[in-house]
Write a protein that holds these residues in place. Structure first.
Motif, PDB file in Angstrom:
ATOM      1  N   ILE A   1       0.864  -1.186   0.000  1.00 38.99           N
ATOM      2  CA  ILE A   1       0.000   0.000   0.000  1.00 38.99           C
ATOM      3  C   ILE A   1       0.899   1.233   0.000  1.00 38.99           C
ATOM      4  O   ILE A   1       2.059   1.169   0.424  1.00 38.99           O
ATOM      5  CB  ILE A   1      -0.969   0.031   1.213  1.00 38.99           C
TER       6      ILE A   1
ATOM      7  N   PHE B   1       1.138   5.377   0.970  1.00 42.69           N
ATOM      8  CA  PHE B   1       0.508   6.545   1.600  1.00 42.69           C
ATOM      9  C   PHE B   1       1.509   7.646   1.854  1.00 42.69           C
ATOM     10  O   PHE B   1       2.720   7.452   1.733  1.00 42.69           O
ATOM     11  CB  PHE B   1      -0.258   6.160   2.873  1.00 42.69           C
TER      12      PHE B   1
ATOM     13  N   ASP C   1      -8.298   2.041  -0.975  1.00 41.13           N
ATOM     14  CA  ASP C   1      -7.799   1.209   0.125  1.00 41.13           C
ATOM     15  C   ASP C   1      -6.289   1.006   0.031  1.00 41.13           C
ATOM     16  O   ASP C   1      -5.654   0.548   0.987  1.00 41.13           O
ATOM     17  CB  ASP C   1      -8.470  -0.170   0.086  1.00 41.13           C
TER      18      ASP C   1
ATOM     19  N   LEU D   1      -3.401   6.073  -0.091  1.00 37.28           N
ATOM     20  CA  LEU D   1      -4.083   6.867   0.922  1.00 37.28           C
ATOM     21  C   LEU D   1      -3.376   8.200   1.179  1.00 37.28           C
ATOM     22  O   LEU D   1      -2.162   8.225   1.413  1.00 37.28           O
ATOM     23  CB  LEU D   1      -4.156   6.083   2.239  1.00 37.28           C
ATOM     24  N   ASP D   2      -4.157   9.268   1.135  1.00 35.21           N
ATOM     25  CA  ASP D   2      -3.656  10.573   1.558  1.00 35.21           C
ATOM     26  C   ASP D   2      -3.708  10.649   3.076  1.00 35.21           C
ATOM     27  O   ASP D   2      -4.786  10.553   3.671  1.00 35.21           O
ATOM     28  CB  ASP D   2      -4.536  11.696   0.983  1.00 35.21           C
TER      29      ASP D   2
ATOM     30  N   LEU E   1      -8.477  -2.195   6.624  1.00 34.00           N
ATOM     31  CA  LEU E   1      -8.253  -2.524   5.208  1.00 34.00           C
ATOM     32  C   LEU E   1      -8.628  -3.974   4.918  1.00 34.00           C
ATOM     33  O   LEU E   1      -9.092  -4.300   3.833  1.00 34.00           O
ATOM     34  CB  LEU E   1      -6.790  -2.269   4.822  1.00 34.00           C
TER      35      LEU E   1
ATOM     36  N   ARG F   1     -10.912  -5.512   6.482  1.00 36.51           N
ATOM     37  CA  ARG F   1     -12.323  -5.634   6.872  1.00 36.51           C
ATOM     38  C   ARG F   1     -12.514  -6.704   7.943  1.00 36.51           C
ATOM     39  O   ARG F   1     -13.425  -7.536   7.885  1.00 36.51           O
ATOM     40  CB  ARG F   1     -13.194  -5.897   5.649  1.00 36.51           C
TER      41      ARG F   1
ATOM     42  N   TRP G   1      -9.917   8.756   9.779  1.00 35.41           N
ATOM     43  CA  TRP G   1     -10.064   7.505   9.014  1.00 35.41           C
ATOM     44  C   TRP G   1     -11.015   6.501   9.684  1.00 35.41           C
ATOM     45  O   TRP G   1     -11.120   5.357   9.250  1.00 35.41           O
ATOM     46  CB  TRP G   1      -8.694   6.842   8.804  1.00 35.41           C
TER      47      TRP G   1
END
Lengths: 326, 358
Positions: free
Chosen positions: A25, A27, A51, A54-55, B149, B151, B180
């Motif tokens: 991921i 970010f 997902d 991400l900021d 993420l 879930r 978030w």
């Protein structure tokens, strides 16, 4: 296949890594919608969704620590810092946590994260946007410090950094982000970490450098060639852990070494290279080891930055000086 | 013209008064066996504390941070969490660690200066103790992000002291958790003292709970010496977090009856009268009084429990001390997944030096 720039190669490697491993991921600040201030993450949000891109809120120490937590859960976070000058709040997380987590839990929790940051001067940026703090990170046990110097190297080294099971600080020479293009096949091939690359063979003199200074150093080697001096150029690429063997083997051949870096001289990473040569290469040396580095001054504002950053002329002067030792 | 655009309040909850009387009917799940179990955990946590201090005083343990007086906070955290949640503790939460399955022997090992104490056989995903104050709060956010993420209906719990609320790390993590909607419960063990700096000098904020308000979620105060109130508040917050309701902050009002660590002398900055007053709030005496009044605890129960805890602590301390130190190469062997060749020489030098010395 079109030739691409270094920053495009970073983007290509990120996309490749995300496509092959859904634990990856990305970010940081402005990396999602905006695609990053240098566009290194451009298009990733559209392709991989919110997902995985991400900021974060504007807080570098926070998202470095966020990376530690999410990495300990098995993700492979790649966090982007907009400029190395803003990375210092993250030093606490790198030194106190990322570099220690595997060791202090005896391997129970690990930290497979990558912290990317553009570093160095030469783009006429405002104050705090031109720093080279690589030696601060190179001092931290348990991490890797990797610095690419070309589009192809950026692609391969970043892929390897993301796949590596331990924390990597990945410093991108922003002066080279769009300086030149190169063909980079998107073949998913990682470049080896923990080793230096010999960019140009030579027998008279070894020039050791990394990142943005590779360009000036290769120029200097070419000029020396015209003077009848065959300079070997080594791109260190992984500063920590340092592949001393490649450097020692080169100096065993040439007997002379100039270390070139943009960061300030004192306690810069060149000092470590020089110390390794003193330890294990002393009797191969025919001349003192020279360092060509930024001055021990504050990084100047853009109007003066050329006077701070070592140029080909200073590398040449040091090299010519060493050639006077028989 | 001026309009009020925001308003907030902070609630304080308590079920058991300091003398053990119930000031409100206890929630349904607090039956006798549950209360006895919580009491047993708190007594065990205190027994560990006592032994750890004794070992430190005789040079057999490193600097130790006691939790005397704060047992209810840690035990409630451990008891309210489920196995699949993840604890991200500070350094005064061994009560929570014990409830979650970290062994007494592992705790003694850690405090005696052996990294193997962090290689818990039990809660494999829990973080170890965090010493740099507040710097673990972003880790808890990262753990919670992983749950979100994937879930998963799991939550992270991050515990820190009143002093840590002065740190940017803690606010930054709270801010992110709010933005978030992360499944993360923050617990401030407000023991009134950050080493020698009293709570009132740490911040002008009337409560620490209200710091959550700035981050966009609710905070509440709970009597931190009332294990029932703590468990109740934590369960509610954790259920909500696991169900996607986002973060929550619980300020547990307690008191550090002991020194900050074994290297501290609290008499330099606070008087005996203050400490004596807070002994009247002791969470263990409070629950014992309540259990006794319910007819769920006898003098024999107490003696049996104390004997059992002392025996377990003694055995664990003995086992931890009997464990031979790791070999010298262990310094290098967990630094990276695979030791980089560049470090092989240093490792060999250390091993050789050790062999020469032997």
């Amino acid at each position: 296949m079109p030739d691409i720039t270094l920053v495009e190669a970073v983007n290509l490697a990120l996309a490749r890594a995300m496509a092959e491993d859904d634990r990856v991921i990305v970010f940081g600040e402005d990396v999602a919608v905006d695609g990053g201030v240098f566009r290194a993450t451009d298009g990733l949000l559209a392709r991989f969704g919110p997902d995985r891109v991400l900021d974060t809120p504007l807080s570098e120490g926070l998202f470095a620590g966020l990376a530690v937590g999410v990495a300990a859960q098995g993700f492979r976070p790649v966090a982007e810092f907009q400029f190395m000058g803003f990375m210092l709040p993250a030093l606490d997380q790198v030194m106190n946590h990322a570099g220690r987590l595997r060791n202090r839990t005896r391997g129970r929790l690990t930290c497979p994260l990558v912290l990317r940051a553009p570093y160095g001067g030469g783009i006429h940026a405002p104050e705090h946007h031109s720093e080279s703090f690589e030696s601060l990170f190179a001092h931290v046990p348990g991490i890797r410090v990797v610095v690419p110097s070309s589009p192809a190297r950026a692609y391969g080294l970043l892929l390897s950094a993301i796949r590596d099971p331990d924390p990597v600080v990945f410093l991108e020479p922003k002066r080279l982000y769009r300086a030149r293009r190169q063909e980079v096949p998107d073949d998913g091939a990682g470049a080896p970490l923990d080793r230096c690359f010999v960019l140009r063979p030579g027998t008279d003199l070894t020039l050791v450098t990394w990142g943005a200074m590779v360009a000036e150093t290769l120029d200097a080697a070419q000029a020396l060639d015209r003077e009848g001096v065959a300079a070997e150029v080594i791109d260190v690429a992984t500063l920590k852990p340092l592949d001393t063997d490649t450097i020692l083997a080169s100096v065993a051949k040439t007997g002379r070494c100039v270390i070139v870096h943009e960061a300030a001289l004192t306690a810069g990473f060149g000092a470590e290279v020089a110390a390794r040569l003193a330890d294990d290469g002393l009797f191969d040396l025919r001349a003192p080891v020279r360092r060509v580095a930024g001055w021990d001054t504050v990084m100047p504002y853009p109007r003066q930055e050329r006077r701070y950053m070592p140029g080909t002329d200073r590398i040449l002067a040091a090299a010519r000086g060493l050639m006077e030792y028989a | 013209m001026t309009d009020r655009v925001a308003d907030f309040h902070v609630d304080f909850t308590r079920f058991l008064a300091p003398d053990g009387t119930a000031v409100a009917p206890l929630p349904g799940f607090f039956d006798d066996p549950t209360l006895r179990r919580l009491y047993g955990h708190m007594v065990l946590a205190r027994a560990f504390d006592t032994k750890a201090i004794a070992l430190q005083r005789t040079g057999r343990l490193g600097t130790y941070a006691p939790s005397l007086g704060q047992e209810a906070v840690a035990v409630a955290v451990g008891a309210a969490m489920v196995d699949t949640d993840v604890l991200v503790p500070s350094f005064r939460e061994h009560g929570a660690q014990l409830v979650r399955g970290v062994t007494l022997q592992e705790l003694f090992l850690f405090w005696a200066g052996d990294e193997r104490g962090n290689d818990f056989a039990g809660p494999r995903q829990d973080f170890p103790v965090c010493i740099p104050v507040g710097s673990h709060a972003p880790h808890a956010a990262g753990v919670a992000l992983a749950f979100k993420l994937r879930r998963e209906a799991r939550a992270a719990v991050c515990v820190f002291g009143d002093g840590a609320t002065s740190k940017g790390d803690v606010y930054e993590a709270m801010n992110l958790a709010g933005a978030w909607t992360l499944p993360l419960v923050f617990v401030v063990a407000n023991n009134q003292w950050a080493i020698s700096v009293r709570r009132a000098h740490q911040t002008a904020a009337r409560t620490l709970a209200q710091k959550a308000v700035a981050a966009g979620f609710a905070g509440e105060q709970v009597d931190g010496n009332d294990v029932v109130a703590l468990c109740h508040a934590l369960r509610q917050a954790l259920d909500r977090a696991r169900a996607g309701g986002g973060p929550h902050l619980i300020e547990a009002l307690t008191y550090r009856l002991g020194d900050h660590t074994t290297a501290d002398d609290a008499s330099r900055y606070r008087d005996d009268e203050e400490v004596g007053r807070h002994w009247k709030e002791d969470p263990i005496a409070r629950l014992r009084a309540h259990l006794t009044a319910r007819g769920a605890w006898t003098r024999d129960d107490e003696e049996a429990l104390l004997t059992d805890c002392a025996a377990r602590v003694e055995a664990a301390a003995r086992d931890a001390q009997a464990l031979a130190p790791e070999p010298a190469a262990a310094l290098f062997d967990h630094l990276y997944a695979t030791l980089p060749p560049a470090l092989a020489g240093q490792r060999a030098a250390l091993v050789q030096a050790e062999a020469d010395h032997a």
